[in-house]
Design an enzyme around this catalytic site. Structure first.
Site, PDB file in Angstrom:
ATOM      1  N   GLN A 164       0.842  -1.206   0.000  1.00 19.55           N
ATOM      2  CA  GLN A 164       0.000   0.000   0.000  1.00 19.55           C
ATOM      3  C   GLN A 164       0.873   1.252   0.000  1.00 19.55           C
ATOM      4  O   GLN A 164       1.858   1.317   0.724  1.00 19.55           O
ATOM      5  CB  GLN A 164      -0.871   0.044   1.259  1.00 19.55           C
ATOM      6  N   ASP A 197       0.665   3.956   1.596  1.00 19.85           N
ATOM      7  CA  ASP A 197      -0.156   4.342   2.741  1.00 19.85           C
ATOM      8  C   ASP A 197       0.423   5.563   3.455  1.00 19.85           C
ATOM      9  O   ASP A 197       1.637   5.795   3.407  1.00 19.85           O
ATOM     10  CB  ASP A 197      -0.189   3.156   3.718  1.00 19.85           C
ATOM     11  N   LYS A 228     -15.311   7.948   5.482  1.00 22.19           N
ATOM     12  CA  LYS A 228     -14.213   8.075   4.518  1.00 22.19           C
ATOM     13  C   LYS A 228     -14.709   8.609   3.181  1.00 22.19           C
ATOM     14  O   LYS A 228     -15.889   8.497   2.832  1.00 22.19           O
ATOM     15  CB  LYS A 228     -13.518   6.736   4.317  1.00 22.19           C
TER      16      LYS A 228
END
Length: 630
Positions: free
Chosen positions: A381, A383, A465
């Protein structure tokens, strides 16, 4: 005495409850023509539904968009009935419909073969010609269960127990000895299912759990007319041609192994692309002032328990033991970043702190759900976690959005849809905090004039989100970027900073990813670009080919010139025919093939074959360089 109001505004009163089928008989053009269901008070219902009170009724035509799902549900019933007629001992399992296809799962002691798919389809078409009616019935749980036991429908009994309570009534569709109770609204007649095609037979685990028995699944598609069906099948064929797993064989990027499921073995070419993507993201991280970090893959189970991940992701987490302690292999990076934040005392002046990582994550996905690079057990990811104050929140979210759009625009993704996912049923925290966090995300989206849709109940267990969904050339949606707001994790794992009043305060945490899984993003790019990736991203930009042995030295001088200008080149100087070497280079999807013969040597030029098929003869090398850099 219900009064029914129709779509044209007309009204009609009936003496008692009446089914939609009987109402339709009062309108001969509707009953005889292609109408298959109704909207009763804005809810889709079938023709056997009783109208018991004053209602609004609109008839659904076969050509209406909402009719396609009904047609596919009817195909499911037809498929289930066909399977039972051909093999009476077969056990029917789950059936479902998505945007364009239908699926039926079943168990047969001696599995069905791919050749028998044609037999099933032939039988289904003969049933369509018979044009029988499908009836909707209602029965209490106890009696319905008895029917399933008599029919020895082992799996449907399990579905009944897990989906219905003992005191509920079951609505089901029936024809002779076949019953169907989980496939939605059916059309009244099967002759509405003329344009269907069975596509694939595959093995899956019951309930997608590898510990369960292996069953089979048939998938198919159904449409309103022949043109729609043919067009869809053509798109599917085109998809197969550019499937990243097929293109991979031409580009030699990676491989997967059965004995290492869901884990990628990157070859040189694939790893080059992977590293280039990381380089590209790193430049953006520097621009937006992130600190790149690296956290361990293994952390003590207690950390995951405190964070709440163990409770919510336990089934997807790998674990191991060492010296009587249990460790979890990280499925995500946030608890690790919090450990870095917690390692030293922080003041409000230090915030925001932006930690990024190309985090190596493992998730125990079921083997049936694994799919090339798109669904893996081990992935990376891009991230990041931003630790900030409430007053910094909006600015940080806006910068995340700006960064996401900048990166997507570099890959020419134009169709980007945005979703705001709100609180799920299973969540932590109180509603006041959820109200605030949802309102912040909503305000930022509105303030920046970003069109979005709300997905109720689709947020993470710790916060709402924003999701960024890329639409590719086949109109498939890929959810890649996310910005998640979290008021709880820092508190759970003991993160704090010292505020202006010299008091401890929990920082707000923003979780954000842009590409999401880098492996999956590479898969998306391969399919979107049909293997012809952007020139800055590919390992070999130029292939240099000689016409004869006399031209080898000139080829080498051309290569040296290009390499000095940082162009990635490869030469093919084999004693093979020119056409063979060109064809192999085309299959490898190299964007520029430079052909060097006697004429090119004399003029100090090259002849260029572009991947599009265009040919440019006797081009000056400097002119070619300009073209590449542009």
């Amino acid at each position: 005495m219900p009064v029914i109001t129709f779509s044209d505004g007309s009204k009609k009163q009936y003496k008692k409850s009446i089914s939609i089928r009987k109402v339709a008989k009062d309108f001969k053009n509707i009953y005889k023509n292609s109408y298959i269901a109704g909207f009763l008070n804005k809810k889709i219902v079938d023709w056997n539904t009783l109208i018991e009170k004053d209602s609004n009724l609109f008839f659904i035509k076969k050509t209406d968009e909402s009719a396609l799902r009904i047609i596919r549900n009817t195909c499911l019933h037809l498929l289930g009935y066909t399977l039972k007629s051909l093999w009476p001992k077969i056990k029917l399992c789950k059936s479902f419909v998505n945007k364009s296809q239908f699926y039926y799962e079943f168990y047969k002691k001696n599995p069905i073969t791919k050749k028998e798919i044609c037999l099933i389809e032939k039988k289904m078409r003969s049933l369509v010609k018979r044009n029988y009616y499908i009836f909707r019935k209602k029965m209490d749980y106890k009696n319905f269960k008895k029917i399933l036991i008599n029919l020895k429908e082992t799996y449907k009994i399990k579905i009944l127990k897990s989906n219905f309570s003992c005191d509920s009534n079951i609505y089901f569709y029936s024809h002779e000895d076949n019953i169907d109770f989980l496939t939605g609204i059916q059309a009244p007649k099967v002759n509405f299912c003329k344009y269907f095609k069975l596509q694939k037979l595959s093995g899956v685990y019951w309930k997608s759990n590898k510990n369960n028995i292996m069953i089979q699944r048939i998938s198919g598609t159904a449409w309103e007319n022949k043109f729609q069906l043919e067009n869809f099948l053509k798109i599917l064929k085109d998809k197969k041609e550019i499937d990243h797993r097929k293109v991979n064989k031409q580009l030699n990027l990676f491989h997967l192994q059965k004995d290492v499921p869901g884990m990628v073995f990157w070859h040189y070419n694939g790893w080059f692309i992977f590293k280039k993507l990381k380089e590209f993201i790193r430049k953006k991280l520097i621009k937006y002032k992130y600190q790149e970090v690296k956290t361990p893959s293994l952390m003590n189970k207690l950390i995951w328990k405190k964070s709440g991940h163990l409770e919510n992701y336990k089934n997807f987490m790998f674990s191991t033991f060492s010296e009587n302690k249990e460790y979890c292999i990280k499925p995500m990076n946030c608890p690790g970043h919090i450990q870095i934040f917690n390692n030293s005392l922080k003041s409000y002046r230090d915030l925001p702190i932006r930690l990024s990582e190309f985090g190596s994550c493992h998730r125990n996905e079921s083997s049936g759900s694994l799919h090339g690079l798109m669904r893996l057990r081990h992935f990376t990811q891009d991230d990041a976690h931003i630790f900030c104050t409430k007053s910094q929140l909006e600015n940080e979210i806006e910068n995340c959005i700006k960064m996401i759009y900048e990166i997507y625009n570099n890959f020419s993704f134009k169709k980007i849809s945005v979703k705001l996912s709100t609180r799920p049923k299973k969540r932590i925290g109180n509603n006041l905090v959820w109200d605030y966090t949802e309102s912040v995300l909503l305000h930022v989206l509105q303030k920046n004039d970003i069109k979005f849709i709300i997905q109720k109940g689709e947020g993470a267990f710790y916060g709402p989100k924003i999701e960024f969904v890329l639409r590719d050339c086949f109109n498939r949606n890929w959810q890649c970027g996310t910005i998640q707001l979290d008021f709880y994790l820092s508190e759970r794992l003991g993160s704090f900073y010292i505020n202006k009043n010299n008091k401890k305060k929990f920082p707000v945490l923003i979780h954000r990813a842009i590409l999401g899984s880098i492996e999956r993003f590479i898969g998306i790019l391969i399919e979107e670009y049909k293997g012809y990736l952007p020139i800055w991203l590919i390992p070999v930009q130029v292939k240099i080919i000689n016409v004869s042995e006399k031209n080898i030295k000139y080829c080498q001088s051309v290569e040296n010139f290009l390499k000095n200008k940082n162009i990635r080149t490869e030469m093919d100087l084999r004693n093979k025919s020119l056409s063979l070497k060109i064809r192999e280079s085309i299959l490898s999807k190299i964007p520029y093939i430079l052909i060097c013969g006697d004429k090119e040597f004399q003029n100090n030029t090259v002849s260029i074959r572009h991947f599009s098929g265009k040919v440019f003869n006797n081009v000056n090398l400097l002119e070619f360089l300009e073209k590449i850099f542009k």
